[in-house]
Motif scaffolding. Structure first.
Motif, PDB file in Angstrom:
ATOM      1  N   GLU A   1       0.823  10.504  -4.059  1.00  0.00           N
ATOM      2  CA  GLU A   1       0.947  11.791  -3.487  1.00  0.00           C
ATOM      3  C   GLU A   1       1.632  12.897  -4.284  1.00  0.00           C
ATOM      4  N   GLU A   2       2.337  12.427  -5.253  1.00  0.00           N
ATOM      5  CA  GLU A   2       2.854  13.146  -6.314  1.00  0.00           C
ATOM      6  C   GLU A   2       2.132  13.513  -7.565  1.00  0.00           C
ATOM      7  N   HIS A   3       1.184  12.685  -7.934  1.00  0.00           N
ATOM      8  CA  HIS A   3       0.112  12.568  -9.009  1.00  0.00           C
ATOM      9  C   HIS A   3      -0.746  13.719  -8.843  1.00  0.00           C
ATOM     10  N   GLU A   4      -0.715  14.581 -10.056  1.00  0.00           N
ATOM     11  CA  GLU A   4      -1.632  15.643 -10.230  1.00  0.00           C
ATOM     12  C   GLU A   4      -3.099  15.165 -10.888  1.00  0.00           C
ATOM     13  N   THR A   5      -4.182  15.321 -10.203  1.00  0.00           N
ATOM     14  CA  THR A   5      -5.354  14.592 -10.947  1.00  0.00           C
ATOM     15  C   THR A   5      -6.473  15.948 -10.625  1.00  0.00           C
ATOM     16  N   THR A   6      -7.569  15.882 -11.412  1.00  0.00           N
ATOM     17  CA  THR A   6      -8.840  16.669 -11.130  1.00  0.00           C
ATOM     18  C   THR A   6      -9.556  15.695 -10.153  1.00  0.00           C
ATOM     19  N   THR A   7      -9.333  14.403 -10.033  1.00  0.00           N
ATOM     20  CA  THR A   7     -10.311  13.582  -9.295  1.00  0.00           C
ATOM     21  C   THR A   7     -10.119  14.018  -7.793  1.00  0.00           C
ATOM     22  N   ARG A   8     -11.399  14.428  -7.042  1.00  0.00           N
ATOM     23  CA  ARG A   8     -11.321  14.533  -5.601  1.00  0.00           C
ATOM     24  C   ARG A   8     -11.588  13.327  -4.653  1.00  0.00           C
ATOM     25  N   TYR A   9     -10.525  13.071  -3.996  1.00  0.00           N
ATOM     26  CA  TYR A   9     -10.310  11.601  -3.544  1.00  0.00           C
ATOM     27  C   TYR A   9     -10.172  12.025  -2.293  1.00  0.00           C
ATOM     28  N   GLU A  10     -10.388  10.794  -1.124  1.00  0.00           N
ATOM     29  CA  GLU A  10      -9.985  10.618   0.086  1.00  0.00           C
ATOM     30  C   GLU A  10      -9.475   9.174   0.277  1.00  0.00           C
ATOM     31  N   VAL A  11      -8.306   9.102   1.143  1.00  0.00           N
ATOM     32  CA  VAL A  11      -7.862   7.766   1.445  1.00  0.00           C
ATOM     33  C   VAL A  11      -8.234   7.358   2.852  1.00  0.00           C
ATOM     34  N   VAL A  12      -8.614   6.229   3.018  1.00  0.00           N
ATOM     35  CA  VAL A  12      -9.185   5.722   4.523  1.00  0.00           C
ATOM     36  C   VAL A  12      -8.269   4.369   4.674  1.00  0.00           C
ATOM     37  N   PHE A  13      -7.649   4.168   5.993  1.00  0.00           N
ATOM     38  CA  PHE A  13      -6.931   3.103   6.252  1.00  0.00           C
ATOM     39  C   PHE A  13      -8.016   2.351   7.011  1.00  0.00           C
ATOM     40  N   ALA A  14      -8.100   1.048   6.626  1.00  0.00           N
ATOM     41  CA  ALA A  14      -8.898   0.227   7.290  1.00  0.00           C
ATOM     42  C   ALA A  14      -8.223  -1.079   7.970  1.00  0.00           C
TER      43      ALA A  14
ATOM     44  N   HIS B   1       0.893  -1.015  -0.013  1.00  0.00           N
ATOM     45  CA  HIS B   1      -0.193   0.084  -0.110  1.00  0.00           C
ATOM     46  C   HIS B   1       0.873   1.301  -0.011  1.00  0.00           C
ATOM     47  N   HIS B   2       1.904   1.173   0.770  1.00  0.00           N
ATOM     48  CA  HIS B   2       2.693   2.578   0.857  1.00  0.00           C
ATOM     49  C   HIS B   2       3.387   2.758  -0.678  1.00  0.00           C
ATOM     50  N   VAL B   3       3.655   1.909  -1.277  1.00  0.00           N
ATOM     51  CA  VAL B   3       4.308   2.315  -2.601  1.00  0.00           C
ATOM     52  C   VAL B   3       3.231   2.946  -3.632  1.00  0.00           C
ATOM     53  N   LEU B   4       1.951   2.451  -3.294  1.00  0.00           N
ATOM     54  CA  LEU B   4       0.919   3.116  -4.276  1.00  0.00           C
ATOM     55  C   LEU B   4       0.570   4.604  -3.514  1.00  0.00           C
ATOM     56  N   LEU B   5       0.494   4.686  -2.256  1.00  0.00           N
ATOM     57  CA  LEU B   5       0.351   6.165  -1.687  1.00  0.00           C
ATOM     58  C   LEU B   5       1.509   7.006  -2.075  1.00  0.00           C
ATOM     59  N   ALA B   6       2.507   6.383  -2.154  1.00  0.00           N
ATOM     60  CA  ALA B   6       3.829   7.188  -2.742  1.00  0.00           C
ATOM     61  C   ALA B   6       3.661   7.554  -3.978  1.00  0.00           C
ATOM     62  N   ALA B   7       3.292   6.779  -4.884  1.00  0.00           N
ATOM     63  CA  ALA B   7       2.998   7.372  -6.399  1.00  0.00           C
ATOM     64  C   ALA B   7       1.878   8.411  -6.523  1.00  0.00           C
TER      65      ALA B   7
ATOM     66  N   TYR C   1       9.049   6.273  -9.011  1.00  0.00           N
ATOM     67  CA  TYR C   1       8.068   6.481  -7.799  1.00  0.00           C
ATOM     68  C   TYR C   1       8.813   6.325  -6.524  1.00  0.00           C
ATOM     69  N   ARG C   2       8.235   7.100  -5.362  1.00  0.00           N
ATOM     70  CA  ARG C   2       9.005   7.120  -4.005  1.00  0.00           C
ATOM     71  C   ARG C   2       8.943   5.769  -3.586  1.00  0.00           C
ATOM     72  N   ALA C   3       9.862   5.336  -2.548  1.00  0.00           N
ATOM     73  CA  ALA C   3       9.584   4.187  -1.875  1.00  0.00           C
ATOM     74  C   ALA C   3       8.566   4.051  -0.768  1.00  0.00           C
ATOM     75  N   PHE C   4       8.227   5.083  -0.304  1.00  0.00           N
ATOM     76  CA  PHE C   4       7.228   5.352   0.850  1.00  0.00           C
ATOM     77  C   PHE C   4       6.583   6.964   0.844  1.00  0.00           C
ATOM     78  N   PRO C   5       5.374   7.143   1.163  1.00  0.00           N
ATOM     79  CA  PRO C   5       4.841   8.253   1.097  1.00  0.00           C
ATOM     80  C   PRO C   5       5.314   9.145   2.323  1.00  0.00           C
ATOM     81  N   LEU C   6       5.545  10.381   1.963  1.00  0.00           N
ATOM     82  CA  LEU C   6       5.506  11.392   3.096  1.00  0.00           C
ATOM     83  C   LEU C   6       4.427  12.095   3.761  1.00  0.00           C
ATOM     84  N   THR C   7       3.278  12.058   2.953  1.00  0.00           N
ATOM     85  CA  THR C   7       2.251  12.688   3.360  1.00  0.00           C
ATOM     86  C   THR C   7       1.549  11.904   4.434  1.00  0.00           C
ATOM     87  N   TYR C   8       1.479  10.451   4.599  1.00  0.00           N
ATOM     88  CA  TYR C   8       1.183   9.750   5.705  1.00  0.00           C
ATOM     89  C   TYR C   8       2.041   9.449   6.937  1.00  0.00           C
TER      90      TYR C   8
END
Length: 436
Positions: free
Chosen positions: A28-41, A20-26, A159-166
């Motif tokens: 967080e740098e991606h520009e998109t017009t989609t308004r989204y939210e990430v939830v950790f379950a 999951h981290h590699v996906l979030l890392a990609a 892509y980054r190896a891990f996300p900084l945002t989270y």
């Protein structure tokens, strides 16, 4: 969740956080017009709660798992779907890549095949609509199977190896893919049988960020540690030293670098005094993991390991002489293994334990996507079990081989229940390639 176009729910499990981290890392740098939210379950109940909270917003639940966990997670998925409908469940990782149709049959709505970073970015851009996105397998509204093809493989540093945002740290993936196409391993068949390395500069960027965030331990993900920087089977120790020196400098005097220990290993034929002294010079670990897999030349040859038994003995002696505690991976019950082969592995285990090594025991599992996917699960005879247990009682052996026997049986049962069309279930007998 008004105002959102998409909710991404991660079925976040401790065993597979890196996926999951590699996906979030990609992302967080991606520009998109989609308004989204990430939830950790972090549980099935939390997943149900998150799906319910999303209500009318398009919702994707992202799963990542290994083949041994597939049966149990399919049961969890069924429970979640009973309690909360409306979400689209997307499975990724090595199991979904190797068995996309079987993954759909188990209840997931989409199987993501191959490396998932670019696939997820396009899914987000299209607000969860899979149409036209490479790297997906799913069924359309008429039940027709759609295979969109493999996603493009990017350079590892793309892509980054891990996300900084989270602030979710994990070991840094320094190499993806493997030129050693061992018949029991999923890695080369998911990521290709060649190496792609993250550059020293890119790795150092991650180490610097880790230190800024208060982290003090640097570890690496790689199929074979001393292959860093190499194009083929020959180690590139200059590249290894450049990597380790930069990481040691970056993490600082109060930080630690670990190399060749969990979660990675060293191939036995790569062990040399020069390599070991590089690890000693720059790294904090006092133990190393060596991948032996068998004490039988015949089994090693059939598995296409690319080394012999003497290389294992030499590696252990060298490592111990240089002051390291050596952990040796061994797999029991490999396809075609005969009593003489099991005895050879046990003799080697006893010999290495007497030198001071510890044996990390495994039982063969017929993993999807590998050349030995159709082999029977590891069959370990009672005498071998008793011998392994005696080693464990002495503290010379560890591992979850009993649980792996159960997982192996589950994998085989699932394969029998959903056989692949047009493929034989017959396994050719193991033979010595030297016989012609």
């Amino acid at each position: 969740m008004s105002g959102l176009d998409l909710v991404l729910i991660l079925r976040y499990r401790k065993a597979v956080t890196y996926g999951h981290h590699v996906l979030l890392a990609a992302l967080e740098e991606h520009e998109t017009t989609t308004r989204y939210e990430v939830v950790f379950a972090e549980s099935a109940a939390a997943t149900v709660e998150a799906i319910t909270a999303a209500r009318d917003t398009k919702t994707l639940v992202l799963w990542s798992f290994y083949s041994p966990d597939a049966v149990a997670l399919a049961e969890e998925l069924a429970t979640i779907k009973e309690q909360a409908s409306g979400a689209v469940h997307v499975a990724g990782g090595v199991h979904a890549t190797a068995e996309p149709v079987r993954t759909l049959d188990a209840g997931w709505d989409i199987a993501a095949v191959g490396e998932g970073e670019s696939t997820l970015l396009r899914l987000v851009d299209q607000a969860g609509d899979p149409k036209g996105i490479e790297g997906l397998v799913y069924r359309d509204e008429h039940g027709n199977l759609i295979r969109s093809g493999k996603p493009h493989r990017e350079p590892l540093g793309r892509y980054r190896a891990f996300p900084l945002t989270y602030k979710r740290m994990n070991p840094i993936e320094i190499t993806r893919g493997c030129v050693y196409a061992c018949r029991f391993c999923q890695t080369p068949f998911m990521f290709s049988a060649r190496f792609r390395h993250r550059s020293v500069e890119n790795v150092r960027w991650h180490v610097d960020r880790m230190r800024e965030l208060g982290k003090r331990d640097v570890r690496f993900i790689t199929p074979t540690s001393l292959s860093y920087g190499a194009d083929d089977e020959e180690p590139n120790l200059a590249a290894v030293e450049e990597l380790l020196a930069s990481c040691k400098e970056g993490i600082g005097a109060d930080g630690r670098v670990f190399f060749g220990s969990f979660p990675s290993e060293i191939r036995p034929e790569h062990m040399s005094v020069e390599a070991l002294r590089l690890v000693r010079k720059y790294c904090a670990n006092d133990n190393l993991i060596v991948g032996a897999q068998s004490g039988s030349e015949r089994v090693l040859d059939a598995a296409k390991r690319g080394h012999d038994v003497e290389s294992v003995r030499r590696a252990v002696r060298l490592g111990i002489a240089e002051g390291f505690r050596i952990n040796v991976d061994m797999i029991f019950g490999m396809p075609g293994e005969e009593p003489a082969d099991a005895e050879a592995s046990l003799r080697l285990a006893e010999e290495l334990a007497a030198l001071g090594a510890r044996i990390h025991s495994h039982v063969f599992m017929p993993l999807p996507g590998t050349p030995w996917r159709d082999a029977p699960p590891g069959d370990v005879d009672p005498e071998t079990i008793r011998a392994v247990s005696r080693l464990a009682q002495r503290g010379a052996l560890y591992g979850h081989w009993q649980k792996q026997r159960e997982h192996a049986a589950q994998l085989a049962a699932a394969a029998q229940e959903h056989p692949r069309p047009g493929r034989s279930r017959t396994l050719l007998p193991l033979r010595d390639s030297r016989s012609g």
